[in-house]
Scaffold this active site. Structure first.
Site, PDB file in Angstrom:
ATOM      1  N   ASP A   1      24.063  34.565 -66.275  1.00 58.81           N
ATOM      2  CA  ASP A   1      23.665  33.890 -67.386  1.00 58.81           C
ATOM      3  C   ASP A   1      24.541  35.005 -68.425  1.00 58.81           C
ATOM      4  OD1 ASP A   1      21.911  32.149 -66.588  1.00 58.81           O
ATOM      5  OD2 ASP A   1      20.357  33.844 -66.024  1.00 58.81           O
TER       6      ASP A   1
ATOM      7  N   ASP B   1      21.926  25.744 -68.045  1.00 58.26           N
ATOM      8  CA  ASP B   1      20.639  25.929 -68.349  1.00 58.26           C
ATOM      9  C   ASP B   1      20.364  24.913 -69.582  1.00 58.26           C
ATOM     10  OD1 ASP B   1      20.269  27.758 -66.106  1.00 58.26           O
ATOM     11  OD2 ASP B   1      20.238  29.410 -67.654  1.00 58.26           O
TER      12      ASP B   1
END
Length: 157
Positions: A120, A141
């Site tokens: 991430d 995401d």
């Protein structure tokens, strides 16, 4: 029209993981800036964070279970997407949502299965919801979130 949506689906399905790979490679190899750093007037913060769990680190100590669940869910998603693409004439909004959802899911699944974690790399430190400010996302995401949102809209229209 069916062929058009199949092409769009495949482009998004392949494009999101390729785009993610490019971004993550740039961030990982960035030799000029120290992470984290802010862009867009401080509205987006660039990080490098690994997530061994699912969303928000859920089940992070259950790597094998997560891999099995990932494979099962991605196969179900692809099966459903193929059915909708091939056998449902309309449902155009749903098809676009499924493309985003599938591309994001495939991107995260590839990383999770081959690396054991998902990278991430950005957050929104000035977001109006305080809890969202602490969460670090990746582009996949966002594609999954938007895909789900568009699918919900497509189901109710």
């Amino acid at each position: 029209m069916k062929l058009l949506f199949i092409c769009i689906y495949l482009i998004v399905l392949i494009g999101i993981p390729l785009f993610e790979h490019f971004i993550k490679r740039k961030i990982k190899n960035n030799k000029y800036k120290t992470l984290p750093y802010c862009i867009l007037k401080g509205n987006v913060k660039i990080h490098y964070s690994t997530n061994t769990g699912m969303m928000l680190g859920f089940l992070k100590n259950k790597k094998n279970f997560i891999k099995i669940i990932t494979i099962i869910l991605v196969l179900i998603l692809f099966g459903f997407s193929i059915y909708i693409l091939l056998f449902e004439e309309y449902l155009y909004i749903l098809k676009v949502g499924l493309a985003l959802l599938s591309g994001g899911a495939l991107s995260n699944a590839i990383e999770r299965l081959f690396k054991g974690f998902v990278i991430d790399y950005f957050s929104f430190p000035k977001f109006f919801i305080k809890k969202v400010r602490r969460v670090i996302f990746n582009f996949a995401d966002i594609a999954i979130f938007l895909g789900c949102l568009i699918c919900l809209i497509g189901v109710f229209l």
